[in-house]
Design an enzyme around this catalytic site. Sequence first.
Site, PDB file in Angstrom:
ATOM      1  N   ARG A  47       2.432  26.537  10.130  1.00 23.17           N
ATOM      2  CA  ARG A  47       3.517  27.375   9.584  1.00 23.17           C
ATOM      3  C   ARG A  47       3.578  28.761  10.229  1.00 23.17           C
ATOM      4  O   ARG A  47       4.629  29.240  10.601  1.00 23.17           O
ATOM      5  CB  ARG A  47       3.318  27.581   8.084  1.00 23.17           C
ATOM      6  CG  ARG A  47       3.427  26.342   7.280  1.00 23.17           C
ATOM      7  CD  ARG A  47       3.374  26.664   5.791  1.00 23.17           C
ATOM      8  NE  ARG A  47       3.284  25.414   5.048  1.00 23.17           N
ATOM      9  CZ  ARG A  47       2.165  24.892   4.588  1.00 23.17           C
ATOM     10  NH1 ARG A  47       1.012  25.523   4.758  1.00 23.17           N
ATOM     11  NH2 ARG A  47       2.164  23.754   3.933  1.00 23.17           N
ATOM     12  N   LYS A 163      -9.249  12.414   5.822  1.00 23.14           N
ATOM     13  CA  LYS A 163      -9.542  12.216   4.411  1.00 23.14           C
ATOM     14  C   LYS A 163      -9.131  13.469   3.635  1.00 23.14           C
ATOM     15  O   LYS A 163      -9.058  14.519   4.264  1.00 23.14           O
ATOM     16  CB  LYS A 163     -11.020  11.911   4.206  1.00 23.14           C
ATOM     17  CG  LYS A 163     -11.940  13.091   4.568  1.00 23.14           C
ATOM     18  CD  LYS A 163     -13.300  12.925   3.979  1.00 23.14           C
ATOM     19  CE  LYS A 163     -13.339  13.436   2.574  1.00 23.14           C
ATOM     20  NZ  LYS A 163     -14.086  14.701   2.406  1.00 23.14           N
ATOM     21  N   GLU A 231     -26.683  17.694  -0.172  1.00 20.68           N
ATOM     22  CA  GLU A 231     -26.321  18.937   0.527  1.00 20.68           C
ATOM     23  C   GLU A 231     -26.960  20.112  -0.197  1.00 20.68           C
ATOM     24  O   GLU A 231     -27.033  20.124  -1.427  1.00 20.68           O
ATOM     25  CB  GLU A 231     -24.807  19.105   0.554  1.00 20.68           C
ATOM     26  CG  GLU A 231     -24.105  18.061   1.377  1.00 20.68           C
ATOM     27  CD  GLU A 231     -22.636  18.387   1.528  1.00 20.68           C
ATOM     28  OE1 GLU A 231     -22.243  18.919   2.572  1.00 20.68           O
ATOM     29  OE2 GLU A 231     -21.885  18.120   0.575  1.00 20.68           O
ATOM     30  N   ASP A 250     -15.008  13.168  -2.897  1.00 23.83           N
ATOM     31  CA  ASP A 250     -15.284  13.932  -1.673  1.00 23.83           C
ATOM     32  C   ASP A 250     -16.276  13.203  -0.771  1.00 23.83           C
ATOM     33  O   ASP A 250     -16.160  13.264   0.457  1.00 23.83           O
ATOM     34  CB  ASP A 250     -15.853  15.308  -2.072  1.00 23.83           C
ATOM     35  CG  ASP A 250     -15.987  16.250  -0.887  1.00 23.83           C
ATOM     36  OD1 ASP A 250     -15.003  16.376  -0.123  1.00 23.83           O
ATOM     37  OD2 ASP A 250     -17.067  16.851  -0.720  1.00 23.83           O
ATOM     38  N   HIS A 255     -17.627   8.403   2.645  1.00 22.97           N
ATOM     39  CA  HIS A 255     -18.818   8.407   3.494  1.00 22.97           C
ATOM     40  C   HIS A 255     -19.902   7.426   3.003  1.00 22.97           C
ATOM     41  O   HIS A 255     -20.450   6.652   3.780  1.00 22.97           O
ATOM     42  CB  HIS A 255     -19.428   9.808   3.577  1.00 22.97           C
ATOM     43  CG  HIS A 255     -18.433  10.873   3.960  1.00 22.97           C
ATOM     44  ND1 HIS A 255     -17.413  10.648   4.851  1.00 22.97           N
ATOM     45  CD2 HIS A 255     -18.312  12.170   3.588  1.00 22.97           C
ATOM     46  CE1 HIS A 255     -16.717  11.761   5.007  1.00 22.97           C
ATOM     47  NE2 HIS A 255     -17.235  12.702   4.249  1.00 22.97           N
ATOM     48  N   LYS A 345     -24.002  18.478  -4.343  1.00 22.51           N
ATOM     49  CA  LYS A 345     -24.049  19.800  -3.708  1.00 22.51           C
ATOM     50  C   LYS A 345     -25.113  20.625  -4.420  1.00 22.51           C
ATOM     51  O   LYS A 345     -25.496  20.326  -5.542  1.00 22.51           O
ATOM     52  CB  LYS A 345     -22.692  20.488  -3.836  1.00 22.51           C
ATOM     53  CG  LYS A 345     -21.564  19.711  -3.143  1.00 22.51           C
ATOM     54  CD  LYS A 345     -20.769  20.621  -2.230  1.00 22.51           C
ATOM     55  CE  LYS A 345     -19.652  19.874  -1.528  1.00 22.51           C
ATOM     56  NZ  LYS A 345     -19.845  19.773  -0.087  1.00 22.51           N
TER      57      LYS A 345
END
Length: 502
Positions: A47, A163, A231, A250, A255, A345
Amino acid sequence: MHHPTPISLVIFGASGDLTQRKLIPALFQLCREGLLPGNLRVIGYARRAKSDAQFRAEQRAGVVAHGRVQPLDAENWERFATQLFYHAANFDDPQGFVSLRERIEHLEVEAGVVAGHGHRLFYLATPPEAYPGIISHLGAAGLQGAALAQPGSHGWTRIVIEKPFGHDLASAEALNAHVLSIFHERQVYRIDHYLGKETVQNILAFRLGNSIFEPLWNHNYIDHVQITVAEEIGVEGRGGYYDSAGAIRDMLQNHILQVLALIAMEPPATFNAEAVRNEKVKVLQAIRTLAHESIDHLAVRGQYAGYHDESGVAPTSTTETFVALRLQIDNWRWAGVPFYLRTGKALQQRLTEVVIQFRQPPLSLFSHAEHEDHVGPADEMEPNLLVLRIQPDEAITLQIGLKPPGPEMALRPVALDFRYAAGFTDSTPEAYERLLLDVLLGDATLFIRRDEVEAAWALITPVLEHWDSPHAPVPATYPRGSWGPDAAMELLAREKRRWRRM
Ligand code: BG6
């Protein structure tokens, strides 16, 4: 003289992180190594108003910060940068797509391409809300190309879709129907960057390139399988996106299920895209459906302490930042073998690994030598474990039992250890290098087919629906730096198993 065929690669979302951190560094690396199968021109579509020169400078900074090979190869960069262009337009402006077509045609004519012979690749690296509109506008502007070569044309058109591909089964089906109303499945490359990781590709090489493991690869010898994708980082400024997604969308739907499919699929007859993907789909479809009443027993969700303070996160959010799931594959190979998956996470360390735990020997002749890690019944030996460490410190380890020196005939677990860093001295390509090269070469083996993405969503959509219902238990809070909520330990402990100790 050989003139490589020009390829126009349009990146939608060219101002975004993915372009700067992954896509352009990967393309530059492929170019440096002389691997690009044509004369590439990249058109960044976004944009914000920006000149080609500004776009090039921005991307240069990206390669300096994130390129795999450091320091920047300035001479090659200068050459590569002349192939980068910027096209400022909105994703919902039909005129932007008409002028994009004109721009591509202009570049093709400049490169001496006969009409219809140009190769075109569209890469959707925007937020997912923009996908349907971009796809429609590409069609309306006549940019969808042809799935099959047209008489007199050697050009191809392909589209890469990042994704998340949908946010549940219904939306994934709708997106598939939309894309396939304009493009042919053969043109569509749904990307999952885990499939581009060397260690993930090595799952199949390891299983099917060696004769000693495959005979053991079934319920007769394997007790259970664990897949962990942990993570250390939290949501890192992506709170807005993450809060509407959560760990299951996510990481797990894509995955982890991809890794599971590679571990559990039957050997394909040949190593081509359709044969490999047929087997992956079959195994995904063989996973037992998660009935609503069983979900509280088979799935655990957690949220790290302090998640509500992240910017972009709703103060009362029940989005999970951790999920653990027990799956069962109902086929001859895997009947009765649980697959335990977990991802989260803000966990103790960054670690992606697959653990194959083998059954105990039928007769226990030896006791186990005392050592501090032994848990489980005192008369039980440590099991044989095969650990495929996907990242970091990529490795393959086989844990076996041996007798330590001394008078006692007792077993202690020791490791046969292969480390990628020691075994292979070449630096490992980034996942996006491999995947971009494959799209350019037209090899879809490492991309997700329509039925595959739908099988993955079909599996996890009941969990998402269950967690959305007002009766669902809220996610358990877990401390940052831990291994997630206690319930994730309990999921295995009640079956007398445990997550591999790190
Ligand atoms: C992405 C997720 O797909 O994968 C991120 O959206 C996650 O939340 C990332 O951090 C992990 O990828 P990698 O390659 O670092 O394991």
